[in-house]
Scaffold this motif. Sequence first.
Motif, PDB file in Angstrom:
ATOM      1  N   GLN A 387       0.813  -1.214   0.000  1.00  0.00           N
ATOM      2  CA  GLN A 387       0.000   0.000   0.000  1.00  0.00           C
ATOM      3  C   GLN A 387       0.852   1.274   0.000  1.00  0.00           C
ATOM      4  O   GLN A 387       0.494   2.265  -0.627  1.00  0.00           O
ATOM      5  N   ASP A 388       1.987   1.193   0.686  1.00  0.00           N
ATOM      6  CA  ASP A 388       2.831   2.386   0.787  1.00  0.00           C
ATOM      7  C   ASP A 388       3.402   2.812  -0.556  1.00  0.00           C
ATOM      8  O   ASP A 388       3.775   3.959  -0.753  1.00  0.00           O
ATOM      9  N   ASP A 389       3.512   1.846  -1.452  1.00  0.00           N
ATOM     10  CA  ASP A 389       4.156   2.149  -2.730  1.00  0.00           C
ATOM     11  C   ASP A 389       3.172   2.557  -3.810  1.00  0.00           C
ATOM     12  O   ASP A 389       3.577   2.942  -4.901  1.00  0.00           O
ATOM     13  N   LEU A 390       1.885   2.454  -3.503  1.00  0.00           N
ATOM     14  CA  LEU A 390       0.891   2.626  -4.561  1.00  0.00           C
ATOM     15  C   LEU A 390       1.014   3.973  -5.257  1.00  0.00           C
ATOM     16  O   LEU A 390       0.993   4.050  -6.481  1.00  0.00           O
ATOM     17  N   LEU A 391       1.172   5.025  -4.460  1.00  0.00           N
ATOM     18  CA  LEU A 391       1.185   6.352  -5.060  1.00  0.00           C
ATOM     19  C   LEU A 391       2.374   6.514  -5.992  1.00  0.00           C
ATOM     20  O   LEU A 391       2.251   6.991  -7.113  1.00  0.00           O
ATOM     21  N   HIS A 392       3.490   6.081  -5.493  1.00  0.00           N
ATOM     22  CA  HIS A 392       4.708   6.201  -6.287  1.00  0.00           C
ATOM     23  C   HIS A 392       4.585   5.421  -7.593  1.00  0.00           C
ATOM     24  O   HIS A 392       4.891   5.917  -8.683  1.00  0.00           O
ATOM     25  N   LEU A 393       4.106   4.189  -7.489  1.00  0.00           N
ATOM     26  CA  LEU A 393       4.035   3.345  -8.680  1.00  0.00           C
ATOM     27  C   LEU A 393       2.986   3.851  -9.658  1.00  0.00           C
ATOM     28  O   LEU A 393       3.176   3.790 -10.873  1.00  0.00           O
ATOM     29  N   HIS A 397       3.668   4.758 -13.402  1.00  0.00           N
ATOM     30  CA  HIS A 397       2.804   4.156 -14.404  1.00  0.00           C
ATOM     31  C   HIS A 397       2.325   5.221 -15.385  1.00  0.00           C
ATOM     32  O   HIS A 397       2.407   5.075 -16.597  1.00  0.00           O
ATOM     33  N   ARG A 398       1.865   6.313 -14.834  1.00  0.00           N
ATOM     34  CA  ARG A 398       1.420   7.432 -15.660  1.00  0.00           C
ATOM     35  C   ARG A 398       2.537   7.947 -16.546  1.00  0.00           C
ATOM     36  O   ARG A 398       2.371   8.218 -17.716  1.00  0.00           O
ATOM     37  N   LYS A 399       3.652   8.063 -15.916  1.00  0.00           N
ATOM     38  CA  LYS A 399       4.804   8.636 -16.610  1.00  0.00           C
ATOM     39  C   LYS A 399       5.191   7.755 -17.804  1.00  0.00           C
ATOM     40  O   LYS A 399       5.461   8.227 -18.892  1.00  0.00           O
ATOM     41  N   VAL A 400       5.200   6.457 -17.552  1.00  0.00           N
ATOM     42  CA  VAL A 400       5.682   5.554 -18.578  1.00  0.00           C
ATOM     43  C   VAL A 400       4.729   5.520 -19.762  1.00  0.00           C
ATOM     44  O   VAL A 400       5.134   5.341 -20.901  1.00  0.00           O
ATOM     45  N   LEU A 401       3.464   5.748 -19.493  1.00  0.00           N
ATOM     46  CA  LEU A 401       2.508   5.717 -20.598  1.00  0.00           C
ATOM     47  C   LEU A 401       2.697   6.911 -21.525  1.00  0.00           C
ATOM     48  O   LEU A 401       2.342   6.860 -22.687  1.00  0.00           O
ATOM     49  N   ARG A 402       3.254   7.974 -21.007  1.00  0.00           N
ATOM     50  CA  ARG A 402       3.365   9.173 -21.825  1.00  0.00           C
ATOM     51  C   ARG A 402       4.764   9.418 -22.329  1.00  0.00           C
ATOM     52  O   ARG A 402       4.989  10.330 -23.114  1.00  0.00           O
ATOM     53  N   SER A 403       5.686   8.627 -21.902  1.00  0.00           N
ATOM     54  CA  SER A 403       7.068   8.876 -22.280  1.00  0.00           C
ATOM     55  C   SER A 403       7.604   7.683 -23.058  1.00  0.00           C
ATOM     56  O   SER A 403       7.146   6.547 -22.903  1.00  0.00           O
ATOM     57  N   ARG A 404       8.565   7.962 -23.890  1.00  0.00           N
ATOM     58  CA  ARG A 404       9.188   6.874 -24.633  1.00  0.00           C
ATOM     59  C   ARG A 404      10.423   6.359 -23.902  1.00  0.00           C
ATOM     60  O   ARG A 404      11.026   5.404 -24.288  1.00  0.00           O
ATOM     61  N   GLU A 405      10.784   7.067 -22.885  1.00  0.00           N
ATOM     62  CA  GLU A 405      12.021   6.688 -22.222  1.00  0.00           C
ATOM     63  C   GLU A 405      11.773   5.581 -21.226  1.00  0.00           C
ATOM     64  O   GLU A 405      10.652   5.314 -20.830  1.00  0.00           O
ATOM     65  N   LYS A 406      12.852   4.978 -20.822  1.00  0.00           N
ATOM     66  CA  LYS A 406      12.748   3.965 -19.787  1.00  0.00           C
ATOM     67  C   LYS A 406      12.604   4.670 -18.451  1.00  0.00           C
ATOM     68  O   LYS A 406      13.315   5.631 -18.163  1.00  0.00           O
ATOM     69  N   ILE A 407      11.684   4.191 -17.680  1.00  0.00           N
ATOM     70  CA  ILE A 407      11.413   4.815 -16.395  1.00  0.00           C
ATOM     71  C   ILE A 407      11.820   3.843 -15.297  1.00  0.00           C
ATOM     72  O   ILE A 407      11.417   2.683 -15.304  1.00  0.00           O
ATOM     73  N   GLU A 408      12.618   4.320 -14.397  1.00  0.00           N
ATOM     74  CA  GLU A 408      13.033   3.506 -13.262  1.00  0.00           C
ATOM     75  C   GLU A 408      12.094   3.752 -12.096  1.00  0.00           C
ATOM     76  O   GLU A 408      11.762   4.898 -11.792  1.00  0.00           O
ATOM     77  N   THR A 409      11.685   2.709 -11.480  1.00  0.00           N
ATOM     78  CA  THR A 409      10.905   2.903 -10.261  1.00  0.00           C
ATOM     79  C   THR A 409      11.860   2.890  -9.082  1.00  0.00           C
ATOM     80  O   THR A 409      12.988   2.444  -9.188  1.00  0.00           O
ATOM     81  N   ASN A 410      11.364   3.404  -7.994  1.00  0.00           N
ATOM     82  CA  ASN A 410      12.117   3.210  -6.752  1.00  0.00           C
ATOM     83  C   ASN A 410      11.932   1.762  -6.331  1.00  0.00           C
ATOM     84  O   ASN A 410      11.186   1.014  -6.951  1.00  0.00           O
ATOM     85  N   CYS A 411      12.591   1.394  -5.253  1.00  0.00           N
ATOM     86  CA  CYS A 411      12.366   0.061  -4.716  1.00  0.00           C
ATOM     87  C   CYS A 411      10.939  -0.003  -4.182  1.00  0.00           C
ATOM     88  O   CYS A 411      10.435   0.959  -3.597  1.00  0.00           O
ATOM     89  N   TYR A 412      10.310  -1.117  -4.438  1.00  0.00           N
ATOM     90  CA  TYR A 412       8.958  -1.278  -3.922  1.00  0.00           C
ATOM     91  C   TYR A 412       8.762  -2.721  -3.497  1.00  0.00           C
ATOM     92  O   TYR A 412       9.552  -3.595  -3.857  1.00  0.00           O
TER      93      TYR A 412
END
Lengths: 626, 409
Positions: A387-393, A397-412
């Motif tokens: 649950q703590d990671d939901l906002l971040h992820l 998720h949003r970012k990756v849908l709009r960008s062509r670049e590779k998006i790194e997530t934080n640790c989750y």
Amino acid sequence: MMILAFRICFRAFDVCVPDDVLVEEEQSNSLPSLMTPSITSGMSSSMDMPRKRKGSTDNQLFNNPECAAFQRSVTYLFKCLCREPHSQIEKRRRDKMNNLIDKLSAMIPTCNPMSRKLDKLTVLRMAVQHLKSLKGSASSFSEASSKPSFLPEEELKHLVLKAADGFLFVVGCDRGKIVFVSESVTKILNYSRAELIGQSLFDYIHPKDMGKVKEQLSASELHPRERLIDAKTGLQVQADLPIGASRLCSGARRSFFCRMKYNKIPVKIEEKETQANTSKKKESQKYCTVHCTGYMRSWPTSQMGAEGEGEGDKQDSSYFSCLVAVGRVHSHSAPQVNGEVRVKPTEFVTRYAMDGKFTFVDQRATTILGYLPQELLGTSCYEYFHQDDLLHLADRHRKVLRSREKIETNCYKFKTKYGSFVTLQSQWFSFVNPWNKEVEYIVSTNTVISYDNSRTARSGHKSEQSGNSKASEDCKKSLPVIPGISSTSGTMIYAGSIGTQIANELLDFNKLNSSPSSGNVSPFSLTQEKSPQTLNQITNSVPNGETSDMEIPGKSSSDGEPQGASFPGGDSLMGENSQLDLDSVVGPSLNSFSTDEAAMAVIMSLLETDTNLGEAVDFEEMHWSL
Amino acid sequence: MQEERGDTHWSQAISSVLQGNLCWHHRHAASRGTPQDAMTADKEKRRAISREAARRRRRVESDVFGDLSRLLPLQPSVRAHLDKPSVIRLTLSYIRLQTLLKETAGSHEELGHGARYRHGGEAQDGCLFELGKETEGLDPLDENSMYLKILEGFLMVLSTLGDMIFLSDNVSKYMGLSQTELMGHNIFEYTHPCDHEEIRHNLRLTAELGCSQKRDFVVRIKSALTHRGRVGNLKSTTWKVLHCQGRVKLCAASSSVSCVLLTCRPLPLSHTLLSTHTFTSQHSMDMRFTYCDQRVTSLLGYRPEELLGRSIYDLCHTLDTSCLNKNHLNLCLKSQSVSGRYRMLVRSGGYVWVESHSAVIPGVQPSRSRPRPNPSQPLCILCVTYILSGVEEPSLQLSLDQTFQRYLR
């Protein structure tokens, strides 16, 4: 900003170029009208250096000084007009020649030790000497053969096999006996020629590919089973159509893949691929995929000698037919190895639909997460996130849908089958269809950071490390990220709906932007629809300072949209900008084309520009320049 | 050498004449006292001399060019029409080629291959001779010419800068330009500008491409062949798509002979024998199936009708996404492509290795009736997909589709 500057430059260039051309045209047009016979002689004299002297002596033949004076002035005029281009041509010719001579002198060993630059004639003479010496060593191949060629046939053969990384083989059609195989097979399959010749090809073919090869061998050129495909129309054609007729007589072409056995114990110094393969233990990996291309050939038996092993083969039919082919080891011969090299054992790959549902799960996930792929497939990834990671992820998720670049997530934390959590870090990128730019799915490469539950220490440290650049914006945005959800964050909602909502946001966003949404629409008509709008932009952005004014409102308006606001400005701006730019490049030219070919060309150019912009590398470069 | 001596002799002659001329000039000036006339006459003389010298120089030069061209392995008809730059260009190619061959032999020696290799070559000839007796059709000469015929393409040797060091003589069949016209020129002059970056990338020696020395790319090249197979002129060229495969030949000794050996051939789509291990499909430009032939059912388990409208990307293994992406881009840009190996998911689970050869064609109805390419139809992609392996890991369900299939069964 870079793009704007570019465009202005481009405009300026556009204006400049026609002027230049015009001037040149004027010159060349004016020439013929002025020409009279005497003048032409004068001109030619001014054009050609050696003949100029002759011309000047001719001039002295003119008794009338006025005439001579006139001619001189005209000649001068012409010199002024013509000298430039002509001397340019001459200079280019000389430069080219000098360049060639320089190259030549660099290639000739006897020229090399001399430090000073040699004159042309000397270099040429040395070249002659060098060629003679080469000829001497290269033996009598070219002398003896009736048709001189640059490469002796023997050498050509070696080069071809080397380039093809393959071997030539001839196989009798009826029994699959290997009649001939080239020496290069030893390097590829680790069998010596002697071992192979006379054997049945089928002994060296993967059992499951037998049928395939038999089919290729048996379907002789006159068989009606032949199904050919016409590359122009994409339709299958019958063998009796004129298109293939001549070809079939001379020998039908064959192109097929089969797996061939190779010797595990390398007899010779083997190559990297085979080495990699030999380390494999699995039975199936003793085989390598070979692409065989060649043609069928037959000889009437009457021509065949009475002796030799061919007897058995030829007695029943009057033709001995065989397949003559080059087998080349498939260029990606060890992809399994590649795949495993690219993905470490603590990694697994998953594919999400736009809404975060698993549509593909790599089998390695099982060892890490405990789930079988089919247990994860179809479920939303949000169901497994802590649950703590939901906002971040969700933000990522949003970012990756709009960008062509590779998006790194934080640790989750990801919930395993056993209820414990695994700490993962993922790299997400949205795979975009190259043609219509729609997001097909999200590819995620997940790396295991730790299995233990003491998450606070570990991941806190890690996120500090990896995300310190993004940390500030993450903090800022964590609240408004999910407008619908933030209010209900305290209550438990169905986690999967987060993904759906994000996907819907994107769809709405796309609809608002009237960007391509349906795959069935032909891109051509699509661009046509767009063209008037882009045309407007172009006419508005005439080359001066106004351009920047024109562009920025467009951007800020897209920024003003609710979804755009939740993004770090840079990324979405980037996308917008490249899109606009592309349209304006292609837009105006569209209207002038009507024929299909032209349309095709435009589509192609559209794609060319588009992909250039879209490629990750370019993207990054542009990012920096902005 | 002789000529050189001749040359010095000549220059001596010139200088003596000049000296004589000077003397004459002095005498002349003294007797007549009209320096103007003397000057013009003097100029005349000098001009005549230098004209003669230039003529002589040119003659010597063209003699050397003649010698040079006679040493090149050219047919007399071709030789007669060569201009001077072409002679040098071909000489360069010839010398480079010879060094290359020498290096090849050398490198084999280094590897311990040399002796065996060469011996192998001889043995091969002997062996072939025997074989020739055996099959009678395979006499050695025939065998040699066979290589290019089987290749259905031509051989190209490129320097690291893109100079075409060698082209096999059947290049004219594909480009409409002869071997001698092309050899020594730069590949960039004959390829589509948009492909240059890719070519450059492929000419680079291994550094970025890891240890791989193999090369495999699709390129658009100028072709002077007209649609009827006749040779047009260079100005009205069309782009021809060639599939270039080959490897880098590195020479540690000197980089000047490092080169890229390539076989260039058009995609063999037009004469593919569609075996049971091959299926054809048509796709819209975004790679969604618009047609698929029946054989796919036996090979991958999908019924053709359930594939319609689906994207090919749904069917592939995620690790091969980039391979398919590149293939798709090639199709969009160059209109033809070879995918290389990738994995396609099988309906009931697991995957098979496949390779697709595809081309962009004007859309047609996939009917059995006469082919009618309709210009108003949108473009579509034609794929011939070869199945390379059996089903691997058939019990694994990797994608959502596969699980659905399991439930539906």
